[in-house]
Write a protein that holds these residues in place. Structure first.
Motif: not given
Length: 93
Positions: A18-33
């Motif tokens: 399970l992965h939880f992404t934060g709520q802050r501005k720019d918290a997302e990523t479109k990079s390969k993880v």
């Protein structure tokens, strides 16, 4: 839940990640993880999180992945996660 694309049908040990992404501005990523999961009995090769049907690692999102491996990893010790900065501008990291 999304099966990791490089799972093999012959693998019979499963782990849910399970992965939880934060709520802050720019918290997302479109990079390969990518990641490696380490246990007392074995360690995975380098694996890559991916979903062919929807965007993952979005701001405020929860992503569930199913990883299959050929044998038990034993008691889990750690997961090493990194990305390749391939996303565009603010979505690279």
């Amino acid at each position: 839940m999304t099966a990791i694309p490089d799972n093999h049908r012959s693998d019979h040990y499963y782990y849910q990640i399970l992965h939880f992404t934060g709520q802050r501005k720019d918290a997302e990523t479109k990079s390969k993880v990518h990641f490696v999961l380490d246990g007392d009995d074995d360690q995975t090769a380098i694996r890559t999180f991916a979903n062919l049907h929807r965007t993952i690692f979005q701001r405020g999102g929860i992503d569930a992945f199913l990883m299959a491996v050929p044998k038990s990893l034993g008691l889990l010790n750690y997961i090493h996660i990194w990305h390749d900065h391939s996303g565009k501008v603010s979505s690279s990291s």
